[in-house]
Design a protein around this motif. Structure first.
Motif, PDB file in Angstrom:
ATOM      1  N   THR A   1      28.611  56.230 -30.527  1.00  0.00           N
ATOM      2  CA  THR A   1      28.377  56.302 -29.092  1.00  0.00           C
ATOM      3  C   THR A   1      28.258  57.747 -28.634  1.00  0.00           C
ATOM      4  O   THR A   1      29.018  58.615 -29.092  1.00  0.00           O
ATOM      5  CB  THR A   1      29.506  55.608 -28.321  1.00  0.00           C
ATOM      6  OG1 THR A   1      29.577  54.230 -28.714  1.00  0.00           O
ATOM      7  CG2 THR A   1      29.267  55.673 -26.821  1.00  0.00           C
ATOM      8  N   VAL A   2      27.324  57.989 -27.742  1.00  0.00           N
ATOM      9  CA  VAL A   2      27.156  59.298 -27.140  1.00  0.00           C
ATOM     10  C   VAL A   2      27.361  59.167 -25.632  1.00  0.00           C
ATOM     11  O   VAL A   2      26.997  58.150 -25.034  1.00  0.00           O
ATOM     12  CB  VAL A   2      25.772  59.903 -27.465  1.00  0.00           C
ATOM     13  CG1 VAL A   2      24.640  59.045 -26.905  1.00  0.00           C
ATOM     14  CG2 VAL A   2      25.673  61.338 -26.957  1.00  0.00           C
ATOM     15  N   TYR A   3      27.953  60.193 -25.033  1.00  0.00           N
ATOM     16  CA  TYR A   3      28.263  60.182 -23.613  1.00  0.00           C
ATOM     17  C   TYR A   3      27.617  61.380 -22.927  1.00  0.00           C
ATOM     18  O   TYR A   3      27.356  62.412 -23.545  1.00  0.00           O
ATOM     19  CB  TYR A   3      29.773  60.250 -23.378  1.00  0.00           C
ATOM     20  CG  TYR A   3      30.565  59.190 -24.098  1.00  0.00           C
ATOM     21  CD1 TYR A   3      30.788  57.950 -23.518  1.00  0.00           C
ATOM     22  CD2 TYR A   3      31.101  59.441 -25.360  1.00  0.00           C
ATOM     23  CE1 TYR A   3      31.514  56.979 -24.174  1.00  0.00           C
ATOM     24  CE2 TYR A   3      31.833  58.476 -26.026  1.00  0.00           C
ATOM     25  CZ  TYR A   3      32.039  57.246 -25.427  1.00  0.00           C
ATOM     26  OH  TYR A   3      32.765  56.280 -26.084  1.00  0.00           O
ATOM     27  N   LEU A   4      27.394  61.230 -21.649  1.00  0.00           N
ATOM     28  CA  LEU A   4      26.944  62.341 -20.830  1.00  0.00           C
ATOM     29  C   LEU A   4      27.748  62.324 -19.538  1.00  0.00           C
ATOM     30  O   LEU A   4      27.560  61.449 -18.695  1.00  0.00           O
ATOM     31  CB  LEU A   4      25.449  62.248 -20.521  1.00  0.00           C
ATOM     32  CG  LEU A   4      24.863  63.440 -19.768  1.00  0.00           C
ATOM     33  CD1 LEU A   4      24.880  64.691 -20.646  1.00  0.00           C
ATOM     34  CD2 LEU A   4      23.439  63.150 -19.291  1.00  0.00           C
ATOM     35  N   GLN A   5      28.649  63.286 -19.412  1.00  0.00           N
ATOM     36  CA  GLN A   5      29.426  63.443 -18.188  1.00  0.00           C
ATOM     37  C   GLN A   5      28.648  64.343 -17.247  1.00  0.00           C
ATOM     38  O   GLN A   5      28.344  65.487 -17.586  1.00  0.00           O
ATOM     39  CB  GLN A   5      30.795  64.053 -18.491  1.00  0.00           C
ATOM     40  CG  GLN A   5      31.663  64.287 -17.264  1.00  0.00           C
ATOM     41  CD  GLN A   5      32.089  63.002 -16.600  1.00  0.00           C
ATOM     42  OE1 GLN A   5      32.528  62.073 -17.277  1.00  0.00           O
ATOM     43  NE2 GLN A   5      31.946  62.932 -15.289  1.00  0.00           N
ATOM     44  N   MET A   6      28.329  63.832 -16.072  1.00  0.00           N
ATOM     45  CA  MET A   6      27.512  64.555 -15.108  1.00  0.00           C
ATOM     46  C   MET A   6      28.343  64.826 -13.860  1.00  0.00           C
ATOM     47  O   MET A   6      28.753  63.897 -13.163  1.00  0.00           O
ATOM     48  CB  MET A   6      26.256  63.755 -14.754  1.00  0.00           C
ATOM     49  CG  MET A   6      25.407  63.374 -15.963  1.00  0.00           C
ATOM     50  SD  MET A   6      23.873  62.519 -15.506  1.00  0.00           S
ATOM     51  CE  MET A   6      24.557  60.992 -14.844  1.00  0.00           C
ATOM     52  N   ASN A   7      28.586  66.091 -13.591  1.00  0.00           N
ATOM     53  CA  ASN A   7      29.350  66.515 -12.432  1.00  0.00           C
ATOM     54  C   ASN A   7      28.473  67.327 -11.491  1.00  0.00           C
ATOM     55  O   ASN A   7      27.420  67.831 -11.877  1.00  0.00           O
ATOM     56  CB  ASN A   7      30.558  67.353 -12.861  1.00  0.00           C
ATOM     57  CG  ASN A   7      31.529  66.601 -13.731  1.00  0.00           C
ATOM     58  OD1 ASN A   7      31.753  65.409 -13.556  1.00  0.00           O
ATOM     59  ND2 ASN A   7      32.143  67.307 -14.680  1.00  0.00           N
ATOM     60  N   SER A   8      28.930  67.463 -10.263  1.00  0.00           N
ATOM     61  CA  SER A   8      28.202  68.235  -9.253  1.00  0.00           C
ATOM     62  C   SER A   8      26.739  67.839  -9.194  1.00  0.00           C
ATOM     63  O   SER A   8      25.838  68.677  -9.196  1.00  0.00           O
ATOM     64  CB  SER A   8      28.343  69.735  -9.542  1.00  0.00           C
ATOM     65  OG  SER A   8      29.700  70.140  -9.547  1.00  0.00           O
ATOM     66  N   LEU A   9      26.503  66.551  -9.128  1.00  0.00           N
ATOM     67  CA  LEU A   9      25.137  66.034  -9.167  1.00  0.00           C
ATOM     68  C   LEU A   9      24.334  66.482  -7.948  1.00  0.00           C
ATOM     69  O   LEU A   9      24.864  66.599  -6.843  1.00  0.00           O
ATOM     70  CB  LEU A   9      25.152  64.521  -9.263  1.00  0.00           C
ATOM     71  CG  LEU A   9      25.477  63.975 -10.660  1.00  0.00           C
ATOM     72  CD1 LEU A   9      25.903  62.516 -10.590  1.00  0.00           C
ATOM     73  CD2 LEU A   9      24.267  64.139 -11.574  1.00  0.00           C
ATOM     74  N   LYS A  10      23.053  66.709  -8.196  1.00  0.00           N
ATOM     75  CA  LYS A  10      22.119  67.145  -7.179  1.00  0.00           C
ATOM     76  C   LYS A  10      20.993  66.129  -7.042  1.00  0.00           C
ATOM     77  O   LYS A  10      20.692  65.406  -7.990  1.00  0.00           O
ATOM     78  CB  LYS A  10      21.527  68.507  -7.545  1.00  0.00           C
ATOM     79  CG  LYS A  10      22.545  69.606  -7.796  1.00  0.00           C
ATOM     80  CD  LYS A  10      21.859  70.877  -8.278  1.00  0.00           C
ATOM     81  CE  LYS A  10      22.856  71.983  -8.552  1.00  0.00           C
ATOM     82  NZ  LYS A  10      22.187  73.222  -9.035  1.00  0.00           N
ATOM     83  N   PRO A  11      20.340  66.077  -5.885  1.00  0.00           N
ATOM     84  CA  PRO A  11      19.212  65.148  -5.739  1.00  0.00           C
ATOM     85  C   PRO A  11      18.141  65.339  -6.812  1.00  0.00           C
ATOM     86  O   PRO A  11      17.516  64.354  -7.225  1.00  0.00           O
ATOM     87  CB  PRO A  11      18.674  65.473  -4.344  1.00  0.00           C
ATOM     88  CG  PRO A  11      19.875  65.943  -3.598  1.00  0.00           C
ATOM     89  CD  PRO A  11      20.679  66.727  -4.611  1.00  0.00           C
ATOM     90  N   GLU A  12      17.936  66.553  -7.273  1.00  0.00           N
ATOM     91  CA  GLU A  12      16.935  66.797  -8.298  1.00  0.00           C
ATOM     92  C   GLU A  12      17.318  66.247  -9.669  1.00  0.00           C
ATOM     93  O   GLU A  12      16.503  66.254 -10.593  1.00  0.00           O
ATOM     94  CB  GLU A  12      16.615  68.301  -8.416  1.00  0.00           C
ATOM     95  CG  GLU A  12      17.843  69.191  -8.483  1.00  0.00           C
ATOM     96  CD  GLU A  12      18.209  69.782  -7.129  1.00  0.00           C
ATOM     97  OE1 GLU A  12      18.428  71.007  -7.057  1.00  0.00           O
ATOM     98  OE2 GLU A  12      18.268  69.020  -6.147  1.00  0.00           O
ATOM     99  N   ASP A  13      18.554  65.765  -9.810  1.00  0.00           N
ATOM    100  CA  ASP A  13      18.963  65.090 -11.036  1.00  0.00           C
ATOM    101  C   ASP A  13      18.495  63.640 -11.070  1.00  0.00           C
ATOM    102  O   ASP A  13      18.645  62.972 -12.096  1.00  0.00           O
ATOM    103  CB  ASP A  13      20.480  65.130 -11.205  1.00  0.00           C
ATOM    104  CG  ASP A  13      21.016  66.534 -11.407  1.00  0.00           C
ATOM    105  OD1 ASP A  13      20.382  67.315 -12.150  1.00  0.00           O
ATOM    106  OD2 ASP A  13      22.070  66.859 -10.828  1.00  0.00           O
TER     107      ASP A  13
END
Length: 120
Positions: free
Chosen positions: A77-89
């Motif tokens: 399994t691979v994970y992606l923790q995404m913080n401080s998300l922006k609309p361009e994400d």
């Protein structure tokens, strides 16, 4: 065939966080490389983050300092923790796994994609 199942996408406000997961199943001897890519409307699919079997990582400049990729080798399994998300994400996020299903049986598999939407 190696199948990838993605989860964790959704709608979040700017500044929020999401955690994506991608689990690989099937006949897998080893996984050498895992990564996350994304594609927004009208754009080409672009690399977001990758991780090797040794734990070496790299990130797109646009997500450095905000996203973290990790893997659980025992669970494939691979994970992606995404913080401080922006609309361009905002994009569809795809995971990619490269490995071997046996001797001289290299494979590359893509997930079906999970939608991440970041509102202002």
């Amino acid at each position: 065939q190696v199948q990838l199942v993605e989860s964790g996408g959704g709608l979040v406000q700017a500044g929020g966080s999401l955690r994506l997961s991608c689990a690989a199943s099937g006949i897998i001897f080893s996984i050498n490389h895992m990564g996350w890519y994304r594609q927004s409307s009208g754009n080409e699919r672009e690399l977001v983050a990758t991780i090797t079997i040794g734990g070496s990582t790299n990130y797109a400049d646009s997500v450095k300092g905000r996203f973290t990729i990790s893997r659980d080798n025992a669970k494939n399994t691979v994970y992606l923790q995404m913080n401080s998300l922006k609309p361009e994400d905002t994009a569809i996020y795809y995971c990619r796994v490269q490995g071997e299903g046996g001797p001289h049986r290299r494979f590359v598999s893509w997930g079906q994609g999970t939608q991440v939407t970041v509102s202002s």
